[in-house]
Scaffold this motif. Structure first.
Motif, PDB file in Angstrom:
ATOM      1  N   SER A   1      29.820 -50.415  29.213  1.00  0.00           N
ATOM      2  CA  SER A   1      31.172 -50.930  29.427  1.00  0.00           C
ATOM      3  C   SER A   1      31.744 -51.500  28.138  1.00  0.00           C
ATOM      4  CB  SER A   1      31.173 -51.988  30.530  1.00  0.00           C
ATOM      5  OG  SER A   1      30.269 -53.016  30.239  1.00  0.00           O
TER       6      SER A   1
ATOM      7  N   PRO B   1      32.601 -41.437  36.884  1.00  0.00           N
ATOM      8  CA  PRO B   1      33.826 -42.101  37.342  1.00  0.00           C
ATOM      9  C   PRO B   1      33.811 -43.557  36.834  1.00  0.00           C
ATOM     10  CG  PRO B   1      32.783 -40.913  39.146  1.00  0.00           C
ATOM     11  CD  PRO B   1      31.828 -40.888  37.992  1.00  0.00           C
ATOM     12  N   TYR B   2      34.956 -44.073  36.460  1.00  0.00           N
ATOM     13  CA  TYR B   2      35.016 -45.398  35.842  1.00  0.00           C
ATOM     14  C   TYR B   2      34.579 -46.527  36.767  1.00  0.00           C
ATOM     15  CZ  TYR B   2      37.236 -43.042  31.996  1.00  0.00           C
ATOM     16  OH  TYR B   2      37.484 -42.188  30.943  1.00  0.00           O
ATOM     17  N   GLN B   3      34.578 -46.303  38.071  1.00  0.00           N
ATOM     18  CA  GLN B   3      34.161 -47.346  38.999  1.00  0.00           C
ATOM     19  C   GLN B   3      32.651 -47.339  39.254  1.00  0.00           C
ATOM     20  OE1 GLN B   3      36.251 -44.861  39.680  1.00  0.00           O
ATOM     21  NE2 GLN B   3      35.646 -43.808  41.550  1.00  0.00           N
ATOM     22  N   THR B   4      31.904 -46.438  38.620  1.00  0.00           N
ATOM     23  CA  THR B   4      30.457 -46.346  38.823  1.00  0.00           C
ATOM     24  C   THR B   4      29.769 -47.620  38.354  1.00  0.00           C
ATOM     25  OG1 THR B   4      30.541 -43.956  38.484  1.00  0.00           O
ATOM     26  CG2 THR B   4      28.383 -45.003  38.298  1.00  0.00           C
ATOM     27  N   GLN B   5      28.928 -48.160  39.217  1.00  0.00           N
ATOM     28  CA  GLN B   5      28.117 -49.343  38.907  1.00  0.00           C
ATOM     29  C   GLN B   5      26.691 -48.892  38.596  1.00  0.00           C
ATOM     30  OE1 GLN B   5      29.218 -52.794  39.565  1.00  0.00           O
ATOM     31  NE2 GLN B   5      31.268 -51.917  39.629  1.00  0.00           N
TER      32      GLN B   5
ATOM     33  N   ASP C   1      24.779 -47.607  41.547  1.00  0.00           N
ATOM     34  CA  ASP C   1      25.200 -46.255  41.950  1.00  0.00           C
ATOM     35  C   ASP C   1      24.464 -45.203  41.124  1.00  0.00           C
ATOM     36  OD1 ASP C   1      27.163 -47.339  43.711  1.00  0.00           O
ATOM     37  OD2 ASP C   1      28.587 -47.477  42.041  1.00  0.00           O
TER      38      ASP C   1
ATOM     39  N   ARG D   1      35.410 -53.009  31.338  1.00  0.00           N
ATOM     40  CA  ARG D   1      35.632 -51.750  32.059  1.00  0.00           C
ATOM     41  C   ARG D   1      34.633 -50.698  31.591  1.00  0.00           C
ATOM     42  NH1 ARG D   1      39.920 -47.306  31.237  1.00  0.00           N
ATOM     43  NH2 ARG D   1      39.870 -46.280  33.249  1.00  0.00           N
ATOM     44  N   SER D   2      34.142 -49.894  32.529  1.00  0.00           N
ATOM     45  CA  SER D   2      33.204 -48.831  32.210  1.00  0.00           C
ATOM     46  C   SER D   2      33.825 -47.866  31.203  1.00  0.00           C
ATOM     47  CB  SER D   2      32.840 -48.065  33.482  1.00  0.00           C
ATOM     48  OG  SER D   2      32.169 -46.868  33.166  1.00  0.00           O
TER      49      SER D   2
END
Length: 104
Positions: free
Chosen positions: A34, A9-13, A16, A40-41
């Protein structure tokens, strides 16, 4: 062993990603790739395990599973192919036709 993890998922850090894989074994590094310009990922990353057995277990247990709202791909990372610095053309001269105006 270094693993490729795709379909994130693009919000994965990075934390995480590390948390997900540390459920299986000792992780020495976790990186989410990114975009240089936007930050952005790109939806993929790499995880490095301290031993190969844990890495193999991670592939078997996590490849094809749901993470967030996406199905992730987990596999052994391949080394990046180098083109030897050759960008094609004729070296630094470019190689385009100039109508005969430039004489070397």
């Amino acid at each position: 062993m270094r693993l490729y993890v795709g379909g994130l998922p693009y919000q994965t850090q990075e934390h995480d990603l590390r948390d997900l894989f540390e459920q299986i074994g000792a992780v020495s590094a976790a990186t989410v790739i990114s975009d240089r310009e936007t930050g952005r990922s790109k939806g993929f990353g790499f995880v490095e395990f301290e031993n190969d057995q844990d890495a193999q277990a991670a592939i078997e247990r996590l490849n094809g599973t749901q993470y967030g709202d996406r199905t992730i791909t987990v596999s052994e990372a391949r080394e990046r192919q180098s083109n030897g610095g050759n960008r094609g053309g004729y070296g630094n001269r470019g190689g385009g036709y100039d109508g005969g105006r430039n004489r070397y």
